[in-house]
Design an enzyme around this catalytic site. Structure first.
Site, mmCIF file in Angstrom:
data_model
loop_
_atom_site.group_PDB
_atom_site.id
_atom_site.type_symbol
_atom_site.label_atom_id
_atom_site.label_comp_id
_atom_site.label_asym_id
_atom_site.label_seq_id
_atom_site.Cartn_x
_atom_site.Cartn_y
_atom_site.Cartn_z
ATOM 1 N N SER A 19 67.683 49.357 47.927
ATOM 2 C CA SER A 19 67.322 48.033 48.641
ATOM 3 C C SER A 19 67.766 47.908 50.273
ATOM 4 C CB SER A 19 67.748 46.722 47.836
ATOM 5 O OG SER A 19 69.013 46.876 47.168
ATOM 6 N N HIS A 46 73.583 42.116 49.577
ATOM 7 C CA HIS A 46 72.998 42.758 50.838
ATOM 8 C C HIS A 46 73.521 42.108 52.064
ATOM 9 C CE1 HIS A 46 69.875 43.107 47.442
ATOM 10 N NE2 HIS A 46 69.936 44.400 47.788
ATOM 11 N N ASP A 97 72.809 37.914 50.716
ATOM 12 C CA ASP A 97 72.710 37.358 49.401
ATOM 13 C C ASP A 97 74.021 37.905 48.425
ATOM 14 O OD1 ASP A 97 72.172 39.945 48.825
ATOM 15 O OD2 ASP A 97 70.015 39.666 48.431
#
Length: 365
Positions: A40, A331, A328
């Site tokens: 991610s 990240h 978040d």
């Protein structure tokens, strides 16, 4: 502890300042193509195309600072690390997801010569990583198989394996992966036979060698950041004193050392490989230790959501996003990603070795 990092920070800050200033004068020399692999950290929308996947970011508040406030599948308030690196290479946009290219067959062959992004949020070095918590992701091995189809298509266009080798030898291969393998192991709290640091590195080595066999010669590799300092880790492991969960951080530190040794060994086995290894663990720790100098005022909390609840349109949202390290639970914010990219291009060997990205790519920035 801040004194310990003072001289270290000054060197990094000067490198970032010089890199940023020169960028306004002349854009970086872009390589012929950029192929991106990982999780991610670098995903620009791969998982949007996987209906079963539950590791997604194609909804608000994700993308609130992206052009037109569009959630694109990036796990960020705006651009992510892949985007920021692409900018410094002089590219207008980060290469799109491989699945996006496949869905546009009329431009597929033309666009694959510019690059592609295979990174999938929630994925890992090990094939099974992410499959249980997120139902379906694209592990690194499968990402490399997708790249092999790109190589085949390029060969169909050139009519020559040798010509394809020449094209790919000039491309840049960017990889950031490993965090999910470690987190999944730590969260399971049980012995997982396939997971141990030696085995993980061995599997990673095999993946890199497969990429090499497919024509990759120039690698930019990011190690694992201090995953024990994320809002998620602090909440899950009940860290209440502002410190980090050290067992997770120890895995990340060990991973960097092992990857560094593996790459050095590999570079002696084959003479035509060139690489830069970014110590994202130390880069992040440095930002945390000197947070005010980097413009951060909060290095512990998530800007969107918190350590327990994910970012979505019902989550709490901070107003001063550039002052947060974490977007978040896991990240970085767009600002943190930008600083990381600048460091990768401008820092010394203590952070990016054996050379930084500018030196690796001959980027004139």
């Amino acid at each position: 502890m801040a004194k310990r990092y003072t001289s270290f920070f000054v060197g990094v800050f000067v490198s970032i300042a010089v890199t940023s200033a020169l960028l306004h004068g002349e854009a970086a020399k872009a390589p012929p193509a950029v192929y991106i692999f990982g999780d991610s950290t670098l995903d620009v929308g791969t998982n949007d195309f996987i209906l079963e996947c539950q590791a997604r970011a194609d909804f608000y508040f994700n993308g609130i600072d992206f052009p037109y406030s569009q959630p694109t599948g990036r796990f960020s308030n705006g651009f992510n690390t892949a985007d920021e690196i692409a900018k410094l290479l002089g590219l207008k946009m980060s290469p799109p997801p491989f699945f996006y290219l496949v869905k546009h067959p009329s431009t597929f062959k033309r666009n694959i010569l510019k690059g592609a992004n295979f990174a999938s949020g929630g994925s890992g070095i090990i094939n099974t990583t992410g499959q249980q918590p997120y139902k379906k992701v694209v592990p690194l091995g499968d990402q490399i198989q997708q790249f092999s189809t790109i190589r085949s298509n390029i060969t169909n266009m050139t009519g020559s394996e040798a010509q394809t080798d020449i094209i790919l030898s000039k491309a840049f291969f960017l990889i950031s992966i490993g965090s999910n393998d470690m987190l999944e192991y730590l969260l399971a709290q049980v012995s997982i036979p396939e997971f141990n640091l030696t085995g993980l590195i061995s599997t990673y080595e095999n993946h890199l060698k497969t990429l090499y066999d497919l024509g990759a010669r120039t690698f930019g590799i990011l190690s694992v950041p201090p995953i024990g300092c994320t809002p998620f880790a602090q909440a899950f492991f009940n860290i209440t004193d502002g410190s980090c969960y050290e067992p997770a951080n120890n895995l990340a530190k060990g991973f960097h050392l092992e990857v560094a040794a593996s790459l050095e060994k590999f570079s002696h086995e084959v003479q035509d490989i060139r690489y830069s290894l970014g110590n994202t663990y130390l880069m992040t720790i440095n930002m945390m230790e000197d947070m005010l100098a980097f413009g951060f005022r909060n290095i512990a909390a998530a800007c969107c959501g918190n350590g327990t609840y994910p970012c979505n349109q019902n989550a709490t949202l901070c107003a001063n996003r550039d002052e947060y390290l974490f977007w978040d639970r896991f990240h970085p914010t767009e600002r943190a990603s930008e600083l990381a990219a600048l460091t990768l291009f401008g820092a010394s060997k203590s952070l990016v070795a054996p050379m930084n990205f500018s030196q690796l790519l001959g980027a004139n920035i």
